[in-house]
Design a protein around this motif. Structure first.
Motif, PDB file in Angstrom:
ATOM      1  N   LEU A  24       0.898  -1.279  -0.125  1.00 40.82           N
ATOM      2  CA  LEU A  24      -0.009   0.283   0.051  1.00 40.82           C
ATOM      3  C   LEU A  24       0.963   1.176   0.088  1.00 40.82           C
ATOM      4  CD1 LEU A  24      -2.761  -0.930   2.538  1.00 40.82           C
ATOM      5  CD2 LEU A  24      -3.026  -0.979  -0.286  1.00 40.82           C
ATOM      6  N   ASP A  25       2.130   1.115   0.682  1.00 44.95           N
ATOM      7  CA  ASP A  25       3.020   2.378   0.721  1.00 44.95           C
ATOM      8  C   ASP A  25       3.337   2.611  -0.619  1.00 44.95           C
ATOM      9  OD1 ASP A  25       2.552   2.855   3.443  1.00 44.95           O
ATOM     10  OD2 ASP A  25       4.531   2.121   3.934  1.00 44.95           O
ATOM     11  N   ARG A  26       3.786   1.625  -1.376  1.00 45.80           N
ATOM     12  CA  ARG A  26       4.239   1.617  -2.998  1.00 45.80           C
ATOM     13  C   ARG A  26       3.235   2.154  -3.654  1.00 45.80           C
ATOM     14  NH1 ARG A  26       5.675  -3.664  -4.015  1.00 45.80           N
ATOM     15  NH2 ARG A  26       6.951  -3.502  -2.227  1.00 45.80           N
ATOM     16  N   LEU A  27       1.852   1.621  -3.593  1.00 43.48           N
ATOM     17  CA  LEU A  27       0.835   2.095  -4.455  1.00 43.48           C
ATOM     18  C   LEU A  27       0.389   3.564  -4.275  1.00 43.48           C
ATOM     19  CD1 LEU A  27      -1.948   1.348  -6.060  1.00 43.48           C
ATOM     20  CD2 LEU A  27      -3.057   1.017  -3.825  1.00 43.48           C
ATOM     21  N   GLU A  28       0.649   3.907  -2.956  1.00 38.57           N
ATOM     22  CA  GLU A  28       0.435   5.454  -2.560  1.00 38.57           C
ATOM     23  C   GLU A  28       1.536   6.316  -2.717  1.00 38.57           C
ATOM     24  OE1 GLU A  28      -2.614   5.994  -2.702  1.00 38.57           O
ATOM     25  OE2 GLU A  28      -3.736   4.514  -1.513  1.00 38.57           O
ATOM     26  N   ASP A  29       2.652   5.865  -3.204  1.00 40.06           N
ATOM     27  CA  ASP A  29       3.798   6.480  -3.745  1.00 40.06           C
ATOM     28  C   ASP A  29       4.119   7.158  -2.291  1.00 40.06           C
ATOM     29  OD1 ASP A  29       5.782   7.301  -5.157  1.00 40.06           O
ATOM     30  OD2 ASP A  29       4.810   9.127  -6.103  1.00 40.06           O
ATOM     31  N   TYR A  30       4.191   6.571  -1.326  1.00 42.55           N
ATOM     32  CA  TYR A  30       4.698   7.025   0.004  1.00 42.55           C
ATOM     33  C   TYR A  30       6.035   6.179   0.531  1.00 42.55           C
ATOM     34  CZ  TYR A  30       5.271   7.267   5.238  1.00 42.55           C
ATOM     35  OH  TYR A  30       5.723   7.563   6.299  1.00 42.55           O
ATOM     36  N   THR A  31       7.069   7.083   0.688  1.00 40.23           N
ATOM     37  CA  THR A  31       8.257   6.667   1.297  1.00 40.23           C
ATOM     38  C   THR A  31       8.470   7.652   2.555  1.00 40.23           C
ATOM     39  OG1 THR A  31       9.230   5.992  -0.812  1.00 40.23           O
ATOM     40  CG2 THR A  31      10.796   6.236   1.081  1.00 40.23           C
ATOM     41  N   PRO A  32       8.779   7.016   3.985  1.00 39.05           N
ATOM     42  CA  PRO A  32       8.750   7.827   4.951  1.00 39.05           C
ATOM     43  C   PRO A  32       9.893   8.905   4.830  1.00 39.05           C
ATOM     44  CG  PRO A  32       8.551   5.549   5.681  1.00 39.05           C
ATOM     45  CD  PRO A  32       8.609   5.567   4.237  1.00 39.05           C
ATOM     46  N   GLY A  33       9.618  10.106   4.790  1.00 36.76           N
ATOM     47  CA  GLY A  33      10.675  11.167   4.838  1.00 36.76           C
ATOM     48  C   GLY A  33      11.062  11.697   3.335  1.00 36.76           C
ATOM     49  N   ASP A  34      10.416  10.987   2.487  1.00 34.77           N
ATOM     50  CA  ASP A  34      10.756  11.495   0.918  1.00 34.77           C
ATOM     51  C   ASP A  34       9.790  12.929   0.669  1.00 34.77           C
ATOM     52  OD1 ASP A  34      11.189  11.741  -1.744  1.00 34.77           O
ATOM     53  OD2 ASP A  34      11.271   9.825  -2.082  1.00 34.77           O
ATOM     54  N   PRO A  35      10.530  13.783   0.392  1.00 30.96           N
ATOM     55  CA  PRO A  35       9.782  15.175  -0.162  1.00 30.96           C
ATOM     56  C   PRO A  35       9.086  15.037  -1.410  1.00 30.96           C
ATOM     57  CG  PRO A  35      12.308  15.443  -0.491  1.00 30.96           C
ATOM     58  CD  PRO A  35      11.855  14.280   0.098  1.00 30.96           C
ATOM     59  N   ARG A  36       9.365  14.078  -2.194  1.00 33.14           N
ATOM     60  CA  ARG A  36       8.661  13.686  -3.396  1.00 33.14           C
ATOM     61  C   ARG A  36       7.040  12.944  -3.468  1.00 33.14           C
ATOM     62  NH1 ARG A  36      13.328  11.013  -6.016  1.00 33.14           N
ATOM     63  NH2 ARG A  36      13.307  10.121  -3.948  1.00 33.14           N
TER      64      ARG A  36
END
Length: 139
Positions: free
Chosen positions: A77-89
């Motif tokens: 789900l993190d990958r699907l939602e384009d979420y990486t902790p702390g990544d400003p992108r």
């Protein structure tokens, strides 16, 4: 270590939507209607964004993963939602929020993917609000 919480889903992961079967089928212990207060939905390119907004409500589902599926599901789900902790992108930020079960009104802490700050600013300036806060009613 990440806290094990259910997920509040409000878009393509809801039952009947395209990502529900791809990511959640046979991996959940329960799915129930719920609401996230103090947030609104904006229409995105085929999926919605939730943005904090006092006094507003989003309709969605509270999804509790099977314990054996949780670690892999969280990563997916993190990958699907384009979420990486702390990544400003990031397009989304995964945050813990209180959601309310429709069935009995109880509050439950859950993971919610909210629009990242840069996305939020653009949506507030130029986005299309989904009236009523329910992605399924947008059509």
């Amino acid at each position: 270590m990440t806290t094990t919480l259910p997920f509040f889903v409000y878009g393509t992961l809801r039952p009947g939507e395209p990502n529900h079967d791809l990511f959640l089928r046979a991996r959940t212990r329960s799915e129930e209607r719920a609401r996230l207060h103090d947030a609104v939905l904006y229409d995105g390119p085929g999926y919605p964004y939730a943005v904090e907004d006092p006094g507003s409500v989003i309709v969605g589902d509270l999804v509790t993963a099977r314990p054996e599926s949780y670690p892999q599901l969280l990563r997916e789900l993190d990958r699907l939602e384009d979420y990486t902790p702390g990544d400003p992108r990031n397009l989304y930020e995964r945050v813990a929020r209180e959601v309310t079960r429709d069935a009995d009104g109880t509050a439950v802490r859950a993971w919610v993917y909210l629009a990242a700050p840069s996305v939020t600013a653009a949506l507030r300036a130029h986005g299309k609000l989904i009236e009523g806060g329910d992605w399924l009613d947008r059509r």
